[in-house]
Motif scaffolding. Structure first.
Motif, PDB file in Angstrom:
ATOM      1  N   THR A 154       9.585 -17.348  -6.244  1.00 39.69           N
ATOM      2  CA  THR A 154      10.969 -17.390  -7.055  1.00 39.69           C
ATOM      3  C   THR A 154      11.396 -17.624  -8.355  1.00 39.69           C
ATOM      4  OG1 THR A 154      11.859 -17.215  -4.637  1.00 39.69           O
ATOM      5  CG2 THR A 154      13.244 -17.538  -6.628  1.00 39.69           C
ATOM      6  N   LEU A 155      12.066 -17.092  -9.437  1.00 38.42           N
ATOM      7  CA  LEU A 155      12.154 -17.254 -10.856  1.00 38.42           C
ATOM      8  C   LEU A 155      13.356 -17.660 -10.301  1.00 38.42           C
ATOM      9  CD1 LEU A 155      11.097 -13.329 -12.091  1.00 38.42           C
ATOM     10  CD2 LEU A 155       9.194 -16.247 -12.523  1.00 38.42           C
ATOM     11  N   PRO A 156      13.083 -18.661 -11.226  1.00 36.46           N
ATOM     12  CA  PRO A 156      14.471 -19.843 -11.463  1.00 36.46           C
ATOM     13  C   PRO A 156      15.758 -19.590 -11.954  1.00 36.46           C
ATOM     14  CG  PRO A 156      12.289 -20.679 -13.386  1.00 36.46           C
ATOM     15  CD  PRO A 156      12.416 -19.749 -12.800  1.00 36.46           C
ATOM     16  N   GLN A 157      16.184 -18.921 -13.009  1.00 33.94           N
ATOM     17  CA  GLN A 157      17.201 -17.928 -13.165  1.00 33.94           C
ATOM     18  C   GLN A 157      17.323 -16.980 -13.142  1.00 33.94           C
ATOM     19  OE1 GLN A 157      19.147 -20.311 -15.921  1.00 33.94           O
ATOM     20  NE2 GLN A 157      17.672 -21.797 -15.295  1.00 33.94           N
ATOM     21  N   ARG A 158      18.762 -16.637 -13.411  1.00 42.51           N
ATOM     22  CA  ARG A 158      18.759 -15.619 -13.108  1.00 42.51           C
ATOM     23  C   ARG A 158      20.449 -15.504 -14.059  1.00 42.51           C
ATOM     24  NH1 ARG A 158      18.823 -18.949  -8.676  1.00 42.51           N
ATOM     25  NH2 ARG A 158      21.623 -20.133  -8.442  1.00 42.51           N
ATOM     26  N   PRO A 159      21.199 -13.775 -13.825  1.00 43.78           N
ATOM     27  CA  PRO A 159      20.240 -12.912 -13.161  1.00 43.78           C
ATOM     28  C   PRO A 159      18.510 -12.376 -13.831  1.00 43.78           C
ATOM     29  CG  PRO A 159      21.649 -11.800 -14.262  1.00 43.78           C
ATOM     30  CD  PRO A 159      22.201 -13.355 -14.339  1.00 43.78           C
ATOM     31  N   VAL A 160      17.847 -11.535 -13.755  1.00 41.58           N
ATOM     32  CA  VAL A 160      16.324 -11.278 -13.698  1.00 41.58           C
ATOM     33  C   VAL A 160      16.788 -10.044 -14.002  1.00 41.58           C
ATOM     34  CG1 VAL A 160      14.041 -11.193 -13.587  1.00 41.58           C
ATOM     35  CG2 VAL A 160      15.278 -12.967 -12.528  1.00 41.58           C
ATOM     36  N   LEU A 161      16.382  -9.884 -16.301  1.00 37.45           N
ATOM     37  CA  LEU A 161      16.552  -8.609 -16.721  1.00 37.45           C
ATOM     38  C   LEU A 161      14.995  -8.034 -16.405  1.00 37.45           C
ATOM     39  CD1 LEU A 161      18.780  -9.854 -19.317  1.00 37.45           C
ATOM     40  CD2 LEU A 161      19.256  -9.311 -16.814  1.00 37.45           C
ATOM     41  N   ALA A 162      13.964  -8.882 -16.647  1.00 41.65           N
ATOM     42  CA  ALA A 162      12.460  -8.120 -16.938  1.00 41.65           C
ATOM     43  C   ALA A 162      11.699  -9.293 -16.888  1.00 41.65           C
ATOM     44  CB  ALA A 162      12.637  -7.174 -18.346  1.00 41.65           C
ATOM     45  N   VAL A 163      10.674  -8.915 -15.988  1.00 41.17           N
ATOM     46  CA  VAL A 163       9.298  -9.919 -16.543  1.00 41.17           C
ATOM     47  C   VAL A 163       8.231  -9.313 -16.443  1.00 41.17           C
ATOM     48  CG1 VAL A 163       7.324 -11.310 -14.190  1.00 41.17           C
ATOM     49  CG2 VAL A 163      10.178 -10.547 -13.738  1.00 41.17           C
ATOM     50  N   THR A 164       7.883  -9.821 -17.405  1.00 42.45           N
ATOM     51  CA  THR A 164       6.986  -9.518 -18.968  1.00 42.45           C
ATOM     52  C   THR A 164       5.148  -9.630 -18.497  1.00 42.45           C
ATOM     53  OG1 THR A 164       7.804 -10.463 -20.798  1.00 42.45           O
ATOM     54  CG2 THR A 164       8.290  -8.707 -20.218  1.00 42.45           C
ATOM     55  N   ALA A 165       5.306 -10.229 -18.181  1.00 41.98           N
ATOM     56  CA  ALA A 165       4.021 -11.093 -18.271  1.00 41.98           C
ATOM     57  C   ALA A 165       3.895 -11.737 -16.819  1.00 41.98           C
ATOM     58  CB  ALA A 165       3.620 -11.574 -18.881  1.00 41.98           C
ATOM     59  N   VAL A 166       2.465 -12.536 -16.081  1.00 38.60           N
ATOM     60  CA  VAL A 166       1.866 -13.606 -15.674  1.00 38.60           C
ATOM     61  C   VAL A 166       0.676 -14.298 -15.891  1.00 38.60           C
ATOM     62  CG1 VAL A 166       1.767 -14.167 -12.920  1.00 38.60           C
ATOM     63  CG2 VAL A 166       4.147 -12.404 -13.546  1.00 38.60           C
ATOM     64  N   ALA A 167       0.407 -15.135 -16.705  1.00 37.11           N
ATOM     65  CA  ALA A 167      -0.903 -15.177 -17.046  1.00 37.11           C
ATOM     66  C   ALA A 167      -1.930 -15.475 -16.464  1.00 37.11           C
ATOM     67  CB  ALA A 167      -0.388 -16.696 -17.777  1.00 37.11           C
ATOM     68  N   GLY A 168      -2.863 -15.171 -16.343  1.00 34.20           N
ATOM     69  CA  GLY A 168      -3.872 -14.660 -15.888  1.00 34.20           C
ATOM     70  C   GLY A 168      -4.101 -13.531 -14.899  1.00 34.20           C
ATOM     71  N   LEU A 169      -2.591 -12.890 -15.036  1.00 36.31           N
ATOM     72  CA  LEU A 169      -3.233 -11.612 -14.050  1.00 36.31           C
ATOM     73  C   LEU A 169      -2.575 -10.210 -14.595  1.00 36.31           C
ATOM     74  CD1 LEU A 169      -1.511 -13.244 -10.850  1.00 36.31           C
ATOM     75  CD2 LEU A 169      -3.281 -13.623 -11.354  1.00 36.31           C
ATOM     76  N   THR A 170      -3.067  -9.284 -13.729  1.00 38.62           N
ATOM     77  CA  THR A 170      -2.817  -7.463 -14.541  1.00 38.62           C
ATOM     78  C   THR A 170      -1.580  -7.256 -13.301  1.00 38.62           C
ATOM     79  OG1 THR A 170      -3.945  -6.850 -13.446  1.00 38.62           O
ATOM     80  CG2 THR A 170      -5.403  -7.240 -15.327  1.00 38.62           C
TER      81      THR A 170
END
Length: 185
Positions: free
Chosen positions: A69-85
């Motif tokens: 779960t991401l801590p800040q809302r509202p989430v507008l976009a997720v652009t990257a998760v380090a180390g993962l495609t």
């Protein structure tokens, strides 16, 4: 990251009675108080930043589950998760990331995402109005005298700080504070 106040001195002045003009010293004080009121609003909102932040980076701790779960809302976009495609995780369009590769979130996970509200959105305008109202009360009653009377009993108290009224705090909690950040499976 330093977040600015929800309102400017000009926003505050537009809400003051027409015959109330702020001196240079009062304008400087108002600017500080607007910052303080904005911090108080963010705290009341469960430490939500509320203001829009693009490409924010957060390090989250996984607890061996599929959902993060991401801590800040509202989430507008997720652009990257380090180390993962991008094929290894999925954003649900809300505040959750799910692993798609059969693995679980484990250890520190760095996520880059955008969140918050633009200044023209209604909920942001509520935060702006409440910040202005809190500061306006301080400027119009600089000694912060409050009185209370029931029948023949009366008391007068001085408050050393500006604060949110109960109704304002409840409005902020309803508008912005959501569930606690957690990792679920």
């Amino acid at each position: 990251m330093v977040l600015g106040p929800f309102a400017s001195v000009a926003d505050l002045m537009a809400r003051l009675p027409p015959d109330r003009v702020l001196s240079i010293e009062e304008q400087a004080q108002a600017e500080r108080l607007l910052g303080d009121a904005s911090h108080l609003i963010r705290m009341t909102a469960g430490y939500q930043q509320i203001s829009r932040v693009d490409n924010d980076t957060v390090v989250l701790r996984g607890s061996r589950s599929l959902v993060l779960t991401l801590p800040q809302r509202p989430v507008l976009a997720v652009t990257a998760v380090a180390g993962l495609t991008a094929e290894q995780w999925e954003w649900d369009g809300g505040d959750r990331l799910t692993r798609l590769d059969g693995c679980v979130w484990r250890g520190a996970t760095t996520v880059t995402y955008s969140h918050g509200l633009d200044e023209d959105e209604p909920a942001y305008q509520v935060a702006r109005a409440i910040a202005c109202d809190a500061v306006k009360r301080t400027l119009l009653n600089p000694t912060m005298i409050r009185s209370h009377q029931v029948d023949d009993f009366a008391e007068t108290l001085a408050d050393a700080r500006a604060s949110l009224l109960d109704g304002e705090a409840e409005t902020i909690r309803q508008a912005f504070a959501g569930p606690k950040v957690s990792v679920t499976g």
